[in-house]
Enzyme design. Sequence first.
Site, PDB file in Angstrom:
ATOM      1  CG  ASP A 244     -18.345  90.020   0.590  1.00 23.13           C
ATOM      2  OD1 ASP A 244     -18.189  89.087   0.405  1.00 23.13           O
ATOM      3  OD2 ASP A 244     -17.503  90.990   0.503  1.00 23.13           O
TER       4      ASP A 244
ATOM      5  CD  GLU B 270     -15.082  93.818  -4.608  1.00 19.99           C
ATOM      6  OE1 GLU B 270     -15.487  93.913  -3.351  1.00 19.99           O
ATOM      7  OE2 GLU B 270     -14.346  92.748  -4.758  1.00 19.99           O
TER       8      GLU B 270
ATOM      9  CD  GLU C 240     -13.804  89.214   3.224  1.00 20.21           C
ATOM     10  OE1 GLU C 240     -13.724  88.323   2.530  1.00 20.21           O
ATOM     11  OE2 GLU C 240     -13.565  90.449   2.944  1.00 20.21           O
TER      12      GLU C 240
END
Lengths: 706, 706
Positions: free
Chosen positions: A376, A302, A404
């Site tokens: 993820d 990323e 998240e």
Amino acid sequence: MRAFFFLLTFLCSLALCGADGYQLWLRHRLIEDPTARQQYQRALSFVDAAVQGPTGNSAVRELRSGLTNLLGTAPATSPAKKRSQGIYLGLRQSSSRIRQYLQSNAVEDLGPEGYHLASYQGDVLLIADQEQGLLYGVFDLLRAIQTGEDLTNLQRTERPAYQYRILNHWDNLDGTVERGYAGFSIWNWHQLPEFIDQRYVDYARACASVGINGTVVTNVNANSLVFRADYLEKAAALADVFRPYGIKLYLTARFSSPVELGGLPTADPLDPQVIAWWKSKAAEIYARIPDFGGFVVKANSEGQPGPREYGRSHAEGANVLADALAPHGGIVVWRAFVYTDKAGGDRFREAYDEFTPLDGAFRKNVLLQIKNGPIDFQPREPVSPLFAAMPQTPLLLEFQITKEYLGQGTHLVGMASLYTEVLGTDLAPNQAGGEIREYITGMAGVSNIGTARNWTGNLFGQADWYAFGRLSWGPELPANTIFREWAKLTFGPDPTVVTTVTELLEKSYPACVNYMTPLGLHHIMATGHHYGPGPWIDDLERDDWNPYYYHGATRDSVGFDRKASGSKALAQYPAEFARQFLDPTTCPPEFLLWFHRLPWTFALPNGNSLWQELGLSYQRGVDQVAEMQTLWASLENRVDRERHLHVSQHLAIQAKEARWWRDACLAYFSAVSGLPIPAGVTPPKHSLEYYRSLVYPYAPGIRPQW
Amino acid sequence: MRAFFFLLTFLCSLALCGADGYQLWLRHRLIEDPTARQQYQRALSFVDAAVQGPTGNSAVRELRSGLTNLLGTAPATSPAKKRSQGIYLGLRQSSSRIRQYLQSNAVEDLGPEGYHLASYQGDVLLIADQEQGLLYGVFDLLRAIQTGEDLTNLQRTERPAYQYRILNHWDNLDGTVERGYAGFSIWNWHQLPEFIDQRYVDYARACASVGINGTVVTNVNANSLVFRADYLEKAAALADVFRPYGIKLYLTARFSSPVELGGLPTADPLDPQVIAWWKSKAAEIYARIPDFGGFVVKANSEGQPGPREYGRSHAEGANVLADALAPHGGIVVWRAFVYTDKAGGDRFREAYDEFTPLDGAFRKNVLLQIKNGPIDFQPREPVSPLFAAMPQTPLLLEFQITKEYLGQGTHLVGMASLYTEVLGTDLAPNQAGGEIREYITGMAGVSNIGTARNWTGNLFGQADWYAFGRLSWGPELPANTIFREWAKLTFGPDPTVVTTVTELLEKSYPACVNYMTPLGLHHIMATGHHYGPGPWIDDLERDDWNPYYYHGATRDSVGFDRKASGSKALAQYPAEFARQFLDPTTCPPEFLLWFHRLPWTFALPNGNSLWQELGLSYQRGVDQVAEMQTLWASLENRVDRERHLHVSQHLAIQAKEARWWRDACLAYFSAVSGLPIPAGVTPPKHSLEYYRSLVYPYAPGIRPQW
């Protein structure tokens, strides 16, 4: 009269401040039942402690203040009269009383962190081989008293399952927290090292009380500035606070630091200047922080810099840092969460494809940190295939404590259910010791802590921090046990409250999976902040950034084929483990669309079509949240007003957003498949266009967008 | 025994939570002196309240809980026996007891917010014309008890000096706070309207307790998103919390909202569509918030959009918004802090030059909000000349409570000294009523509040919030009175503590001016975050962004000539006020370099050269901070450990940074002037190059730089 008068002021003072959640599970309230209180007072009338080091002293300080608050009287430092009972605390050889006990009771090696608790002739003995064990023993003993345990037959030896029990803070140096939903970072870098916030001490106490022994205070999306001399001085001040609580400080290392901070032309790990830079930087750090834990690195992932820019492997990159730390006893934690910059391929496969060839190529002091799932931190993922594929590399299991993808700052989701499911997943069904927990040497948890008065913003988020710590010490603990413990410590002994809060927590995780990603759907959250549903998103630069990519719904079918006929990711698992997923008719429904692309008409074991079951699952999730609201409402007069209202309000948001998830996802999948909303499912409130039109530019958890 | 036992637990519970600063000055601790406590208990044994509305109910609730905590017993709701004494609270006609009093005692009109407090035949009467007055009277009465006032001769009528007493929050919708040094914004927009943080209620209580009756919850660098329907719903939820405490909610209006949110091609204030957009937006707001206060606007300043993009005046821009709000009773607060985009000219002049031609051109419901000084919240500024130049326009005086230019999050600086100096500045020395406080119809304060557990981060920042509120109610209060009050309310009655804390606060402001900007130096802070000294900076795009521009130091001279020979800004003041500044030999030294450019050798009244005096002033500032440290250290055993340590650590930072300011500024000015460090001044510790090399990319208070 005076007694009454003091009672009253005492209660008032509680009303003013007792219920703001700051004290977490260390809420050492006076034991209300007078009989129980007097028994404990009699049995624990003194604390005879023989300690030397700062950790031993913290242990004794915690025990004394804890007992004083729980029992309402301060313990003496030695037996008042011949017959009085109390606590003897120390290392094996520290006191005659303990030596006496050990003559008649064999206590095996306790290691650097273990302890032995025993009731002996009316007294309580806490024995360890090193003082850090005493610290953990003290918190265990206080917990036993808080939860009303009978101490007369105390007899247990405790050792942590793992050497590494680490919190990861994704905190930026400017005070923001990536994927943080509880305010700012608690680390006030600007005012360090001079200003030591009381929070730092209370943070260390809370971590130690659940067995956490390491903390990474900076974001894995790292900033090389933290290696500048003045920032290392700040970090050293934090390490000084953590040390007496047995907590080591770690920092994230930005791979390009030799260039950005060192002014070198390259960060090529094989460049002699770069090697020298890391060596001298490590020496500089250890000069300030003698017990520095080491570096955590997110490389070539990323947008983060890494060895591959220089044509070097992850092992070549990690080993240079490892060699710099080795002389000082530090470790490198290298994250396996990487995926190639080029599009195409199945991200599920990538960490495995990248790292398995490197097994054995890492230095001894390099640990590979693997997220629980291959994608993820999704609400429900199959475990990462890497765990069984790196026999020569020590592994850390990375969980997310911050939510998240599981409701962020507001949803009540007891993460212990997810943690225990993963830890207990058996990769070798035909042999013993095949559970994930057997493959790892430690656990890392991405923190949900911020500047909120109650630390986690959402009060029940405290339960996730608590659960992560407890499981990093004892990975076989059942979720139910952890929930009950936390409920008692947080809300007190009222059995109705404890039972109801435990039930609430147990219901919460399956509910979240149902209203967000049932039947193996994954990564269908809105992009960027990941707040709310976005299964329709398909316009992002690379395909595997698009939620659409992960389900590929068409008029006929849905799901991701990871069998031999598809991405072949399933082949990364041990065959005997993969077998259960191969056949869609026998594949556990909760993982179905992770591995199979199926027609909407596909019949599930229960007779429902895939489409029916999808709709009913979303509906079930919504209904389960309503049940959670009812459970909590039933405690209105048993939990203090401030905390009851706090949770009720968050549950109302969760209920609203559960309906949002159901309605938006079903409106979308119904439009794509052309199928009507199944019977028994409440139809979407708005049109698909409405749900697609919703934008939340300031949803928390990502760097602010200006 | 039981009494002792409860006392002990009581104290423990305080130790756990009493000293974190969350309770601000509303720390209603049990009165320790038993005699005083019993007297109050006898005199205040009941609260006989006759109220109807929500504000009256909050007043009674505050009084009851405050008395319960202060006296340790809950007051009855009516006289227990014939002779018992207590409190009668209500409007003029509400109870026979009050009517009886009013027959024999004339109490003039109290207005919508005033109240009358009197002791009458052993009872205490609290009388108002409207219930909001009762709320303020209750907080006054509680303060009187906290500070040990004798109630037997109570006899006072209180009315606020100003109708507008408003906090300005420079809070962004993403949770960051511009120029905020106390964490995140306390407004959790993301979780509103469902989640009502207990903080919102406690914020309203604290504001009401010092007389604040309005709050602007969004940044003047505004975001049009706050006008989106869902955000208005969130704002309405906040307004609902504030209403019972007499606080009106205001929002900042981004001038380009009709384009950004409304999708119109223009925001030209004279465009019919734009006029219609503001009218319907105002109607939409009032439908949700019937008592909405109005709009605060920063237009054509520092990049904010405004009417001048369309060739319209500030009046034409403000009036369109005013016309939209007028039917609903709302106001427009238009900020005078503007300066032209083109460089050149003296920024000191600009607000005056821009607005004086518009006096009389604004609608009746437009108020002009003027910062205390002509430049920008400098440690010490002469007052803005605008105050005396807008006779036909109602004016608000804008102070900064957050300390952007006065030590930010760590320095102890009692802002009441600055506030009272400005309010008392006499613009018409030869006639009565020429003080600034006589020219204004209200006060606005830029908040220093954030998510820090103690609200303001720096504990003494609470004193600035407190002072702003008290002065917005009673602008003639001396700083010393406010400091004493706050010290008693915050640390308790110990006279040594009260005297020492008061002295500390009185010393602090002159100290800060000395070690930062003595003799009228201004705007020499580092650029952007304004953290630390940067007098040498001269490379920014436009000259008046450069610290250098404001002193222009050369080998020969220093300072800014604003006389007729210079920018002529001095001519903007009334002549009789300007006179004192005209002659450098008689100009008050603290303002010297604001108005004069002088040789370093210029002789001051005390015989020192300008250069000597500059050096000695910096030295004095450093020495004064050392004295402050000594004063605070003397309280070590009189203030609870947590708060004493907190303040000691911040004072250590202040001492370090005071030396930094002295050393960096003198190193620079010495290099420029070629003059040696004067005798009696400690020479700089490092070279000028060192001080110039310091960079702090993450200093707080500005939007994070990525």
